[in-house]
Design a protein around this motif. Structure first.
Motif, PDB file in Angstrom:
ATOM      1  N   THR A 277       0.826  -1.204   0.000  1.00 46.35           N
ATOM      2  CA  THR A 277       0.000   0.000   0.000  1.00 46.35           C
ATOM      3  C   THR A 277       0.863   1.258   0.000  1.00 46.35           C
ATOM      4  O   THR A 277       0.601   2.215  -0.755  1.00 46.35           O
ATOM      5  N   ILE A 293      -7.308   5.145  -1.512  1.00 49.36           N
ATOM      6  CA  ILE A 293      -7.032   3.711  -1.553  1.00 49.36           C
ATOM      7  C   ILE A 293      -8.096   2.891  -0.838  1.00 49.36           C
ATOM      8  O   ILE A 293      -8.426   3.148   0.328  1.00 49.36           O
ATOM      9  N   VAL A 328      -6.907   5.774   3.179  1.00 52.90           N
ATOM     10  CA  VAL A 328      -7.046   4.341   2.909  1.00 52.90           C
ATOM     11  C   VAL A 328      -8.050   3.746   3.878  1.00 52.90           C
ATOM     12  O   VAL A 328      -8.160   4.170   5.030  1.00 52.90           O
TER      13      VAL A 328
END
Length: 428
Positions: A277, A293, A328
């Motif tokens: 990530t 994300i 994220v």
């Protein structure tokens, strides 16, 4: 212009004549089932399906109208006009255009592995002609020249390096010594180092490692691991995580999406998902795009209590704790990741909020690889990649049997990587 004058007609003719002598794009060759169209008896004017026509003829005619004083709306920004013409034809993609423009600003020396292939040679010729890169062909010189001759490819002054040729003996010795110094405490002898330099992947990577080239691109007709292994052994990683991953860019009608990991890590544990990530977020940011994300799975925020969703959930916890500024969240199913309206309705607590997700992190290699290929074949997405992330030097690997445009896109990725390359360790 109110009318068409002789100056405009002459400008159109001259533009067509000049275009006919330029290298023909591969999509035109494919459309007319030709191996390689070149100016001559069989090809004296550009084909109607040539996408360059509108951006070549229209500006020439417009300029003639301005110069002859009959233009009603003079053009002051020619680059904006070029982009507008591309948009009208449905040919403009902002991200791809930005990547190519960035490559043109500072072209780098890119070594083309598997160069004894028509598509690789065509891509090298196009990259050189467009000013995207400074190609170096790696392979048998006689074979490369034969393929070029048979297909009417003009390679101009593009250098050819035959790694098996006796003339490369000094380079092999120099590269072998460097490799031995890096790997001597990992079981590699000097003799074994010399032997490995007869493999073009080791030779190409060593060209980059020693500064004889800026980037290496291979994999057109070889296994993915054949290129990754030498790059890892020789160059190493450029991040404090000592981690690499693979990413694809998917160009869709809704904009670009970034998929990872699609090529390297089979069944990633929590920390590997975190590392992937972070590497992906950094790569997306390089393109001037803020990464939003979603870490996807087959469950939503704890609805499954075992299997890969648990690993994804733990990775998200680690990211939220250690990288609070990163946008994220997960784990979540793909439809909720990509549809912010239903996501906000059912999961209003999500850190993604009302943002449009542009980056997907998959729970394992199988799901990521399947997803991008389905998007490519069923969804009609244009794909750029795989983009290797985390290596210390610019080394990239092609999909098997990539098309010429796909190779050119990866050449540009190599150049952009080389422009940003440095020996510093990136803290992630």
């Amino acid at each position: 212009a109110k009318t068409i004058n002789e100056e405009m007609k002459i400008a159109a003719v001259k533009a067509l004549a000049a275009l006919a002598k330029e290298t023909v794009p591969e999509k035109v060759n494919l459309a007319y089932k030709s191996k390689n169209l070149v100016f001559g008896r069989e090809y004296i004017i550009p084909k109607p399906l040539d996408p360059r026509l509108i951006t070549t003829v229209a500006p020439a005619v417009a300029k003639a109208a301005m110069d002859s004083g009959i233009a009603r709306k003079p053009i002051t920004d020619w680059e904006a006009y070029h982009v507008e013409l591309m948009k009208r034809m449905g040919l403009h993609n902002e991200l791809v255009n930005d990547i190519r423009n960035k490559a043109k600003q500072e072209p780098k020396r890119v070594v083309f592995g598997n160069a004894n292939n028509y598509k690789m040679l065509k891509a090298a010729q196009s990259a050189a002609n467009q000013g995207l890169a400074v190609p170096i062909l790696l392979g048998n010189e006689e074979e490369i020249k034969k393929i070029a001759s048979e297909n009417n490819l003009d390679l101009g002054n593009i250098p050819i390096v035959d790694h098996l040729c006796p003339s490369q003996e000094e380079n092999r010795k120099r590269y072998a010594q460097r490799m031995f110094e890096k790997r001597q405490r990992k079981g590699l002898t000097l003799g074994e180092s010399v032997d490995r330099l007869y493999d073009q992947h080791y030779f190409g990577v060593m060209m980059v490692e020693t500064g004889d080239a800026d980037a290496f691109l291979s994999g057109f007709s070889t296994k993915y691991s054949d290129t990754i292994r030498p790059a890892l052994q020789i160059c190493g990683t450029n991040n404090s995580l000592h981690h690499i991953a693979g990413m694809y860019i998917l160009i869709t009608k809704k904009g670009p999406f970034f998929f990872a990991d699609t090529t390297v890590n089979l069944q990633p544990e929590e920390q590997t998902l975190v590392d992937t990530t972070l590497l992906t977020a950094r790569e997306v940011s390089k393109f001037g795009i803020e990464p939003v994300i979603a870490m996807v799975s087959y469950s939503n925020f704890g609805s499954a209590k075992e299997g890969s969703p648990v690993r994804v959930r733990e990775a998200v916890k680690m990211l939220h704790k250690n990288y609070p500024d990163l946008i994220v969240d997960g784990e979540m199913q793909a439809n909720f990741a990509l549809n912010k309206e239903i996501r906000q309705k059912l999961f209003p607590f999500s850190k993604l909020g009302d943002r449009d997700v542009n980056t997907l992190i998959f729970p394992n290699l199988s799901s990521g690889n399947i997803a991008y290929k389905m998007m490519q074949e069923i969804g009609g997405a244009e794909v750029i990649g795989p983009i290797l992330m985390g290596l210390k030097k610019p080394v990239q690997v092609l999909q098997l049997e990539s098309s010429v445009p796909e190779i050119i896109n990866m050449v540009c990725i190599c150049v952009v990587d080389a422009q940003a390359a440095g020996d510093e360790i990136i803290k992630l």
